[in-house]
Design an enzyme around this catalytic site. Structure first.
Site, PDB file in Angstrom:
ATOM      1  CB  CYS A 115     -31.149  -2.204  -9.561  1.00 56.49           C
ATOM      2  SG  CYS A 115     -31.448  -1.066  -8.201  1.00 56.49           S
ATOM      3  CG  HIS A 239     -30.689  -6.004  -8.179  1.00 54.59           C
ATOM      4  ND1 HIS A 239     -29.550  -5.328  -7.808  1.00 54.59           N
ATOM      5  CD2 HIS A 239     -31.737  -5.302  -7.664  1.00 54.59           C
ATOM      6  CE1 HIS A 239     -29.898  -4.258  -7.106  1.00 54.59           C
ATOM      7  NE2 HIS A 239     -31.216  -4.226  -7.002  1.00 54.59           N
ATOM      8  CG  ASN A 269     -30.225  -2.675  -3.781  1.00 53.55           C
ATOM      9  OD1 ASN A 269     -29.448  -2.471  -4.708  1.00 53.55           O
ATOM     10  ND2 ASN A 269     -31.538  -2.626  -3.943  1.00 53.55           N
TER      11      ASN A 269
HETATM   12  N1  COA Z   1     -37.540  -2.559  11.230  1.00 51.38           N
HETATM   13  C1  COA Z   1     -38.609  -2.965  11.925  1.00 51.38           C
HETATM   14  N2  COA Z   1     -39.863  -2.905  11.447  1.00 51.38           N
HETATM   15  C2  COA Z   1     -40.009  -2.387  10.218  1.00 51.38           C
HETATM   16  C3  COA Z   1     -38.947  -1.932   9.439  1.00 51.38           C
HETATM   17  C4  COA Z   1     -37.666  -2.033  10.006  1.00 51.38           C
HETATM   18  N3  COA Z   1     -36.542  -1.624   9.357  1.00 51.38           N
HETATM   19  N4  COA Z   1     -39.401  -1.481   8.273  1.00 51.38           N
HETATM   20  C5  COA Z   1     -40.726  -1.654   8.299  1.00 51.38           C
HETATM   21  N5  COA Z   1     -41.122  -2.187   9.492  1.00 51.38           N
HETATM   22  C6  COA Z   1     -42.443  -2.545   9.959  1.00 51.38           C
HETATM   23  C7  COA Z   1     -43.534  -1.795   9.214  1.00 51.38           C
HETATM   24  O1  COA Z   1     -43.786  -0.540   9.795  1.00 51.38           O
HETATM   25  C8  COA Z   1     -44.709  -2.728   9.385  1.00 51.38           C
HETATM   26  O2  COA Z   1     -45.257  -2.569  10.660  1.00 51.38           O
HETATM   27  P1  COA Z   1     -46.850  -2.647  10.887  1.00 51.38           P
HETATM   28  O3  COA Z   1     -47.210  -4.052  10.490  1.00 51.38           O
HETATM   29  O4  COA Z   1     -46.988  -2.353  12.325  1.00 51.38           O
HETATM   30  O5  COA Z   1     -47.434  -1.632   9.977  1.00 51.38           O
HETATM   31  C9  COA Z   1     -44.042  -4.111   9.345  1.00 51.38           C
HETATM   32  O6  COA Z   1     -42.674  -3.921   9.683  1.00 51.38           O
HETATM   33  C10 COA Z   1     -44.137  -4.788   8.001  1.00 51.38           C
HETATM   34  O7  COA Z   1     -43.708  -3.847   7.034  1.00 51.38           O
HETATM   35  P2  COA Z   1     -43.661  -4.197   5.518  1.00 51.38           P
HETATM   36  O8  COA Z   1     -43.267  -2.982   4.733  1.00 51.38           O
HETATM   37  O9  COA Z   1     -44.960  -4.859   5.162  1.00 51.38           O
HETATM   38  O10 COA Z   1     -42.476  -5.266   5.537  1.00 51.38           O
HETATM   39  P3  COA Z   1     -41.965  -6.198   4.385  1.00 51.38           P
HETATM   40  O11 COA Z   1     -41.982  -7.579   4.839  1.00 51.38           O
HETATM   41  O12 COA Z   1     -42.616  -5.881   3.068  1.00 51.38           O
HETATM   42  O13 COA Z   1     -40.426  -5.769   4.279  1.00 51.38           O
HETATM   43  C11 COA Z   1     -39.015  -4.499   2.840  1.00 51.38           C
HETATM   44  C12 COA Z   1     -40.097  -4.444   3.921  1.00 51.38           C
HETATM   45  C13 COA Z   1     -38.674  -3.066   2.436  1.00 51.38           C
HETATM   46  C14 COA Z   1     -37.786  -5.169   3.428  1.00 51.38           C
HETATM   47  C15 COA Z   1     -39.518  -5.314   1.614  1.00 51.38           C
HETATM   48  O14 COA Z   1     -40.808  -4.866   1.260  1.00 51.38           O
HETATM   49  C16 COA Z   1     -38.626  -5.191   0.426  1.00 51.38           C
HETATM   50  O15 COA Z   1     -37.485  -5.611   0.448  1.00 51.38           O
HETATM   51  N6  COA Z   1     -39.152  -4.662  -0.709  1.00 51.38           N
HETATM   52  C17 COA Z   1     -38.365  -4.512  -1.915  1.00 51.38           C
HETATM   53  C18 COA Z   1     -37.459  -3.316  -1.768  1.00 51.38           C
HETATM   54  C19 COA Z   1     -36.397  -3.265  -2.826  1.00 51.38           C
HETATM   55  O16 COA Z   1     -35.874  -4.268  -3.227  1.00 51.38           O
HETATM   56  N7  COA Z   1     -36.069  -2.042  -3.254  1.00 51.38           N
HETATM   57  C20 COA Z   1     -35.018  -1.810  -4.190  1.00 51.38           C
HETATM   58  C21 COA Z   1     -35.399  -2.273  -5.549  1.00 51.38           C
HETATM   59  S1  COA Z   1     -34.056  -2.157  -6.644  1.00 51.38           S
END
Ligand code: COA
Length: 317
Positions: A115, A239, A269
């Site tokens: 990215c 980004h 993204n």
């Molecule tokens: N819908 C509903 N619930 C979801 C979910 C979805 N799409 N994805 C994950 N969950 C749940 C998880 O299972 C977890 O449940 P639990 O508490 O029962 O275990 C809960 O939501 C929290 O999950 P978590 O992974 O801690 O959420 P988060 O707040 O970190 O958000 C992302 C997840 C992926 C949105 C976030 O971590 C993120 O954006 N990270 C960066 C990713 C990125 O930018 N990647 C590309 C880089 S170039």
């Protein structure tokens, strides 16, 4: 970490973008997997994403628009740099197909810095202007949907397909790339990767945390290189991964969040295409004016990060 100072002469004279033809809304995803529009919107800021097309096809569409805006004949382009982490083929590089379809008669290469790829390519392009090239086409293009596991709710909600392009041209006098910074922390490979033939695997929380730190550090390095401070920045073109990553980074940088250009609600993204797409949006809606100072900053798998401070001037218009 690398810091480079000093202007590079050159200006951006054309820009273009393209998005995948099919729209996938959050509700579409909720009908296929255990998620909801509310969860995705609150945790990422994304409402919908566009998918489909090929990396070369989207690149050609964006590149053609940029060439037309710059008033450039395809034969006058000295180099094509295509940033992509989702090439159409393993061999050869996708840039060759783009070069052929646009009717360019010049060297062509892919750069894969995930990215951060567009900023890596922009800085590389300015370097080639210093070596004597006059006109360079730089494109970020991705079809991430081909590398997404559509059963995995932790990644399928995030990604989309698209391309963004700019033409840069050599010019006399003061340059318009005022500072830049490129980094890679290769030890972080395991937090975001796709094996050959596989789909994207991601440790979301860890990527989030590292992304905020990497973006902030890189942006500070570029501003230092340019001799500027956060109050000098007119707009940040970050980004487009997650609105919370953008807002946390803006807070750490001490730049008001309304200075960040955001399109991810409708694109998701798009990896290396996301910064030129956001730049296109801000240029086309007239937000960016002569004299503005833009901070382009990205991060991605690798884990790479990169930033560039670009001065917008009359010469760009
Ligand atoms: N819908 C509903 N619930 C979801 C979910 C979805 N799409 N994805 C994950 N969950 C749940 C998880 O299972 C977890 O449940 P639990 O508490 O029962 O275990 C809960 O939501 C929290 O999950 P978590 O992974 O801690 O959420 P988060 O707040 O970190 O958000 C992302 C997840 C992926 C949105 C976030 O971590 C993120 O954006 N990270 C960066 C990713 C990125 O930018 N990647 C590309 C880089 S170039």
């Amino acid at each position: 970490m690398s810091i480079r100072t000093g202007n590079s002469e050159g200006k951006i004279t054309g820009w273009g973008m393209a998005l995948g033809p099919e729209t996938i809304t959050n509700d579409d995803l909720a009908s296929r997997m255990d998620t909801s529009n509310e969860w995705i919107l609150e945790r990422t800021g994304i409402s919908e994403r566009r998918i489909g097309g090929t990396t070369a096809g989207l690149a050609v569409e964006a590149g053609q628009t940029a060439l037309e805006m710059a008033g450039c004949n395809a034969k006058d382009i000295d180099l094509l740099i295509l940033a992509t982490t989702t090439p159409d083929d393993q061999i050869p590089a996708t840039s060759g197909m783009v070069q052929h379809q646009l009717g360019l008669q010049c060297g062509a290469m892919d750069i894969n810095a995930a990215c951060s790829g567009f900023v890596y390519s922009l800085v590389t392009g300015f370097g080639f202007l210093k070596l004597g090239y006059k006109k360079i086409l730089i494109i970020g293009s991705e079809t991430l949907s081909r590398f997404t596991d559509w059963e995995d709710r932790s990644t399928a909600i995030l990604f989309g397909d698209g391309a963004g392009a700019v033409v840069i041209e050599a010019q006399e006098g003061d340059g318009y790339l005022r500072g830049w910074d490129l980094n890679c922390e290769g030890s972080l490979r395991d937090i975001l990767y796709a094996e050959v033939g596989g789909t994207i695997v991601m440790a979301g929380k860890e990527v989030f945390r590292k992304a905020v730190l990497a973006m902030t550090e890189s942006a500070k390095s570029s501003m230092t290189a340019a001799g500027l401070s956060p109050s000098d920045i007119s707009y940040v073109i970050p980004h487009q991964a997650n609105i919370r990553i953008i807002e946390s980074s803006m807070k750490r940088l001490g730049i008001a969040k309304d200075r960040a250009v955001s399109v991810l609600h409708k694109t998701g993204n798009n990896s290396s295409a996301s910064i030129p797409i956001a730049l296109f949006e801000a240029l086309n809606d007239g937000r960016i004016k002569s004299g503005d100072i833009l901070l382009l900053v990205g991060f991605g798998a690798g884990m790479t990060s990169a930033s560039a401070v670009v001065q917008w001037g009359e010469a760009n218009e």
